[in-house]
Design a protein around this motif. Structure first.
Motif, PDB file in Angstrom:
ATOM      1  N   MET A  15       0.837  -1.207   0.000  1.00  0.00           N
ATOM      2  CA  MET A  15       0.000   0.000   0.000  1.00  0.00           C
ATOM      3  C   MET A  15       0.869   1.253   0.000  1.00  0.00           C
ATOM      4  O   MET A  15       1.813   1.361   0.749  1.00  0.00           O
ATOM      5  N   HIS A  16       0.535   2.160  -0.871  1.00  0.00           N
ATOM      6  CA  HIS A  16       1.396   3.321  -1.043  1.00  0.00           C
ATOM      7  C   HIS A  16       1.190   4.345   0.076  1.00  0.00           C
ATOM      8  O   HIS A  16       2.035   4.570   0.910  1.00  0.00           O
ATOM      9  N   THR A  17       0.023   4.894   0.060  1.00  0.00           N
ATOM     10  CA  THR A  17      -0.280   6.011   0.937  1.00  0.00           C
ATOM     11  C   THR A  17      -0.746   5.486   2.282  1.00  0.00           C
ATOM     12  O   THR A  17      -1.144   4.350   2.404  1.00  0.00           O
ATOM     13  N   SER A  18      -0.716   6.320   3.292  1.00  0.00           N
ATOM     14  CA  SER A  18      -1.280   5.890   4.556  1.00  0.00           C
ATOM     15  C   SER A  18      -1.899   7.068   5.273  1.00  0.00           C
ATOM     16  O   SER A  18      -1.471   8.201   5.128  1.00  0.00           O
ATOM     17  N   PHE A  19      -2.917   6.772   6.014  1.00  0.00           N
ATOM     18  CA  PHE A  19      -3.528   7.779   6.852  1.00  0.00           C
ATOM     19  C   PHE A  19      -2.837   7.811   8.193  1.00  0.00           C
ATOM     20  O   PHE A  19      -2.666   6.787   8.838  1.00  0.00           O
ATOM     21  N   ALA A  32     -16.499  10.614   4.340  1.00  0.00           N
ATOM     22  CA  ALA A  32     -15.936  10.548   3.000  1.00  0.00           C
ATOM     23  C   ALA A  32     -16.699  11.355   1.963  1.00  0.00           C
ATOM     24  O   ALA A  32     -16.123  12.170   1.248  1.00  0.00           O
ATOM     25  N   LEU A  33     -17.987  11.145   1.869  1.00  0.00           N
ATOM     26  CA  LEU A  33     -18.705  11.789   0.796  1.00  0.00           C
ATOM     27  C   LEU A  33     -19.150  13.194   1.133  1.00  0.00           C
ATOM     28  O   LEU A  33     -19.114  14.090   0.304  1.00  0.00           O
ATOM     29  N   GLU A  34     -19.580  13.401   2.337  1.00  0.00           N
ATOM     30  CA  GLU A  34     -20.177  14.689   2.664  1.00  0.00           C
ATOM     31  C   GLU A  34     -19.151  15.797   2.730  1.00  0.00           C
ATOM     32  O   GLU A  34     -19.458  16.942   2.445  1.00  0.00           O
ATOM     33  N   HIS A  35     -17.944  15.483   3.144  1.00  0.00           N
ATOM     34  CA  HIS A  35     -16.964  16.545   3.334  1.00  0.00           C
ATOM     35  C   HIS A  35     -15.789  16.442   2.386  1.00  0.00           C
ATOM     36  O   HIS A  35     -14.863  17.237   2.490  1.00  0.00           O
ATOM     37  N   CYS A  36     -15.820  15.483   1.484  1.00  0.00           N
ATOM     38  CA  CYS A  36     -14.671  15.291   0.612  1.00  0.00           C
ATOM     39  C   CYS A  36     -14.626  16.366  -0.457  1.00  0.00           C
ATOM     40  O   CYS A  36     -15.582  16.574  -1.201  1.00  0.00           O
ATOM     41  N   SER A  37     -13.483  17.025  -0.542  1.00  0.00           N
ATOM     42  CA  SER A  37     -13.326  18.100  -1.522  1.00  0.00           C
ATOM     43  C   SER A  37     -13.377  17.587  -2.951  1.00  0.00           C
ATOM     44  O   SER A  37     -13.802  18.313  -3.852  1.00  0.00           O
ATOM     45  N   ILE A  38     -12.936  16.362  -3.160  1.00  0.00           N
ATOM     46  CA  ILE A  38     -12.974  15.823  -4.519  1.00  0.00           C
ATOM     47  C   ILE A  38     -14.417  15.629  -4.953  1.00  0.00           C
ATOM     48  O   ILE A  38     -14.810  16.025  -6.056  1.00  0.00           O
ATOM     49  N   PRO A  49      -1.701  13.934  -9.900  1.00  0.00           N
ATOM     50  CA  PRO A  49      -1.845  15.395  -9.974  1.00  0.00           C
ATOM     51  C   PRO A  49      -3.282  15.824 -10.275  1.00  0.00           C
ATOM     52  O   PRO A  49      -3.769  16.794  -9.693  1.00  0.00           O
ATOM     53  N   ALA A  50      -3.959  15.084 -11.133  1.00  0.00           N
ATOM     54  CA  ALA A  50      -5.332  15.455 -11.489  1.00  0.00           C
ATOM     55  C   ALA A  50      -6.255  15.322 -10.281  1.00  0.00           C
ATOM     56  O   ALA A  50      -7.014  16.238  -9.950  1.00  0.00           O
ATOM     57  N   LEU A  51      -6.185  14.199  -9.597  1.00  0.00           N
ATOM     58  CA  LEU A  51      -7.067  13.982  -8.450  1.00  0.00           C
ATOM     59  C   LEU A  51      -6.775  14.972  -7.334  1.00  0.00           C
ATOM     60  O   LEU A  51      -7.689  15.572  -6.760  1.00  0.00           O
ATOM     61  N   PHE A  52      -5.526  15.145  -7.027  1.00  0.00           N
ATOM     62  CA  PHE A  52      -5.177  16.023  -5.907  1.00  0.00           C
ATOM     63  C   PHE A  52      -5.369  17.486  -6.270  1.00  0.00           C
ATOM     64  O   PHE A  52      -5.570  18.329  -5.386  1.00  0.00           O
ATOM     65  N   ALA A  53      -5.336  17.813  -7.555  1.00  0.00           N
ATOM     66  CA  ALA A  53      -5.653  19.188  -7.958  1.00  0.00           C
ATOM     67  C   ALA A  53      -7.128  19.479  -7.704  1.00  0.00           C
ATOM     68  O   ALA A  53      -7.488  20.579  -7.277  1.00  0.00           O
ATOM     69  N   LEU A  54      -7.982  18.512  -7.950  1.00  0.00           N
ATOM     70  CA  LEU A  54      -9.404  18.678  -7.639  1.00  0.00           C
ATOM     71  C   LEU A  54      -9.597  18.841  -6.135  1.00  0.00           C
ATOM     72  O   LEU A  54     -10.373  19.679  -5.673  1.00  0.00           O
ATOM     73  N   LEU A  55      -8.874  18.021  -5.380  1.00  0.00           N
ATOM     74  CA  LEU A  55      -8.933  18.107  -3.919  1.00  0.00           C
ATOM     75  C   LEU A  55      -8.511  19.488  -3.437  1.00  0.00           C
ATOM     76  O   LEU A  55      -9.186  20.132  -2.616  1.00  0.00           O
ATOM     77  N   GLY A  98     -12.572  27.754   7.266  1.00  0.00           N
ATOM     78  CA  GLY A  98     -11.756  27.204   8.338  1.00  0.00           C
ATOM     79  C   GLY A  98     -11.648  25.692   8.348  1.00  0.00           C
ATOM     80  O   GLY A  98     -10.955  25.131   9.176  1.00  0.00           O
ATOM     81  N   THR A  99     -12.343  25.033   7.433  1.00  0.00           N
ATOM     82  CA  THR A  99     -12.305  23.578   7.391  1.00  0.00           C
ATOM     83  C   THR A  99     -11.182  23.112   6.472  1.00  0.00           C
ATOM     84  O   THR A  99     -10.954  23.686   5.427  1.00  0.00           O
ATOM     85  N   ARG A 100     -10.509  22.069   6.869  1.00  0.00           N
ATOM     86  CA  ARG A 100      -9.508  21.464   5.994  1.00  0.00           C
ATOM     87  C   ARG A 100      -9.440  19.986   6.319  1.00  0.00           C
ATOM     88  O   ARG A 100      -8.583  19.542   7.070  1.00  0.00           O
ATOM     89  N   PRO A 101     -10.415  19.245   5.818  1.00  0.00           N
ATOM     90  CA  PRO A 101     -10.575  17.859   6.272  1.00  0.00           C
ATOM     91  C   PRO A 101      -9.367  16.974   6.023  1.00  0.00           C
ATOM     92  O   PRO A 101      -9.079  16.117   6.829  1.00  0.00           O
ATOM     93  N   LEU A 102      -8.682  17.185   4.933  1.00  0.00           N
ATOM     94  CA  LEU A 102      -7.508  16.361   4.652  1.00  0.00           C
ATOM     95  C   LEU A 102      -6.310  17.264   4.413  1.00  0.00           C
ATOM     96  O   LEU A 102      -6.453  18.357   3.884  1.00  0.00           O
ATOM     97  N   ARG A 103      -5.162  16.778   4.790  1.00  0.00           N
ATOM     98  CA  ARG A 103      -3.946  17.530   4.505  1.00  0.00           C
ATOM     99  C   ARG A 103      -2.946  16.596   3.828  1.00  0.00           C
ATOM    100  O   ARG A 103      -2.824  15.436   4.210  1.00  0.00           O
ATOM    101  N   LEU A 104      -2.277  17.093   2.829  1.00  0.00           N
ATOM    102  CA  LEU A 104      -1.242  16.312   2.161  1.00  0.00           C
ATOM    103  C   LEU A 104       0.124  16.798   2.624  1.00  0.00           C
ATOM    104  O   LEU A 104       0.414  17.989   2.572  1.00  0.00           O
ATOM    105  N   GLU A 105       0.913  15.855   3.091  1.00  0.00           N
ATOM    106  CA  GLU A 105       2.248  16.195   3.570  1.00  0.00           C
ATOM    107  C   GLU A 105       3.303  15.404   2.817  1.00  0.00           C
ATOM    108  O   GLU A 105       3.092  14.241   2.486  1.00  0.00           O
ATOM    109  N   GLU A 106       4.421  16.048   2.629  1.00  0.00           N
ATOM    110  CA  GLU A 106       5.584  15.321   2.138  1.00  0.00           C
ATOM    111  C   GLU A 106       6.032  14.399   3.268  1.00  0.00           C
ATOM    112  O   GLU A 106       6.289  14.842   4.388  1.00  0.00           O
ATOM    113  N   ARG A 107       6.116  13.120   2.965  1.00  0.00           N
ATOM    114  CA  ARG A 107       6.373  12.141   4.016  1.00  0.00           C
ATOM    115  C   ARG A 107       7.719  12.373   4.698  1.00  0.00           C
ATOM    116  O   ARG A 107       7.844  12.240   5.918  1.00  0.00           O
TER     117      ARG A 107
END
Lengths: 167, 167
Positions: free
Chosen positions: A1-5, A16-22, B102-108, B119-128
């Motif tokens: 698995m690549h990514t991890s939470f 997932a659905l209600e607040h997902c930006s995608i 890039p396409a998926l995360f650009a939508l995100l 003020g909401t930011r449900p997910l954050r992407l970090e450089e591991r």
DNA sequence: ACCCTGACTTGATGATGTAGTAGCCAGTTC
DNA sequence: GAACTGGCTACTACATCATCAAGTCAGGGT
């Protein structure tokens, strides 16, 4: 698995659905005709009949989509008047609209790489100043290009714990 | 007008839909459910029932979409066997699939910026490696971030001239 | 041998997206 | 002031997307 939470994965389902930006973005601009209109806007098109011609959509649908996208604040209407014609409006991208550039061009880039017939490259993006090719990438603060393995997806923990687990 | 074509703009209309990578990409993966499945794949999901749970789609539709995306070569099926269960298959992203990052995360990213409540930011992407935030950007060869004004869209001229002008 | 479960498949139904045709309306030309 | 035009609206029809419910099918458990 690549990514991890880094957080509680199990609690994601309700969120997932209600607040997902995608998902929200797809609902806002995910229709094929909206994407094509935005494409033309990035290509510099601003007028109603040009959107109709270049997207090859119906006038009815283009009108609906332009109204929708304008309502979302992606376009503003600016009056103009051609010589001997009455006042019309052109549809100009706002910052909110222009900020879709990475998303749109990422779709373009992927299609170029994987869907075009061999050796075809119908459009090319160049940096205007240098003529160098432009790429859409994930970049870290250090400026490096990142792939899926390099990225961690982090869920706000107090949001996570506020969710009911209905799995 | 921001962007400009270095080429014959008028000839674009015939080409626009049939050869446009954005339109082709939308036709391939533009359905909402496909995008959500790909999102989950980027989050590390690989199993059928997890896709169903996390996308909140119907089993029927998820099955159709997974088959479609697998047929396109975005996923490969790998056998696995849980203890005391029979062999199942997990759906693993190929390079072709991963390259949609890039396409998926650009939508995100756009949804985070413009559609989420204040003020909401449900997910954050970090450089591991560093913990620094990750952004999806258009970059030139020199490494600079580019906006719409900095980019020229260039059409292959012999392709342009081959097109019939049906405007 | 029988039941159970997970991963689908099939079929019927509703929701949404898009095209096509026709019509409207404001101004411009004549 | 009558005709024309471009931009839009209304209405109808169709295709696709997606859901729900029910059925299938390959195994494992007992």
């Amino acid at each position: 698995m690549h990514t991890s939470f880094e957080g509680e994965l199990g609690d994601r389902s309700a969120w997932a659905l209600e607040h997902c930006s995608i998902a929200m973005t797809m609902d806002a601009i995910g229709q094929r005709s909206s994407i094509l209109i935005l494409r033309e806007a990035f290509y510099g098109i601003t007028r109603f009949d040009d959107f109709v011609r270049f997207t090859q959509g119906s006038e009815a649908n283009v009108a609906v989509r332009l109204k929708h996208l304008t309502g979302l604040g992606l376009f503003t209407k600016h009056p103009y008047q051609d010589h001997g014609k009455r006042t019309r409006y052109e549809y100009v991208l706002t910052d909110k609209g222009s900020d879709l550039l990475p998303a749109l061009f990422a779709l373009l880039q992927w299609g170029d790489n994987y869907l075009q017939p061999e050796g075809t490259r119908p459009l090319r993006l160049e940096e205007r100043a240098t003529g160098e090719p432009v790429r859409i990438v994930a970049r870290g603060a250090s400026g490096t290009d990142l792939s899926l393995n390099d990225i961690a997806i982090i869920m706000d923990s107090n949001r996570a714990s506020a969710l009911t687990k209905n799995v």
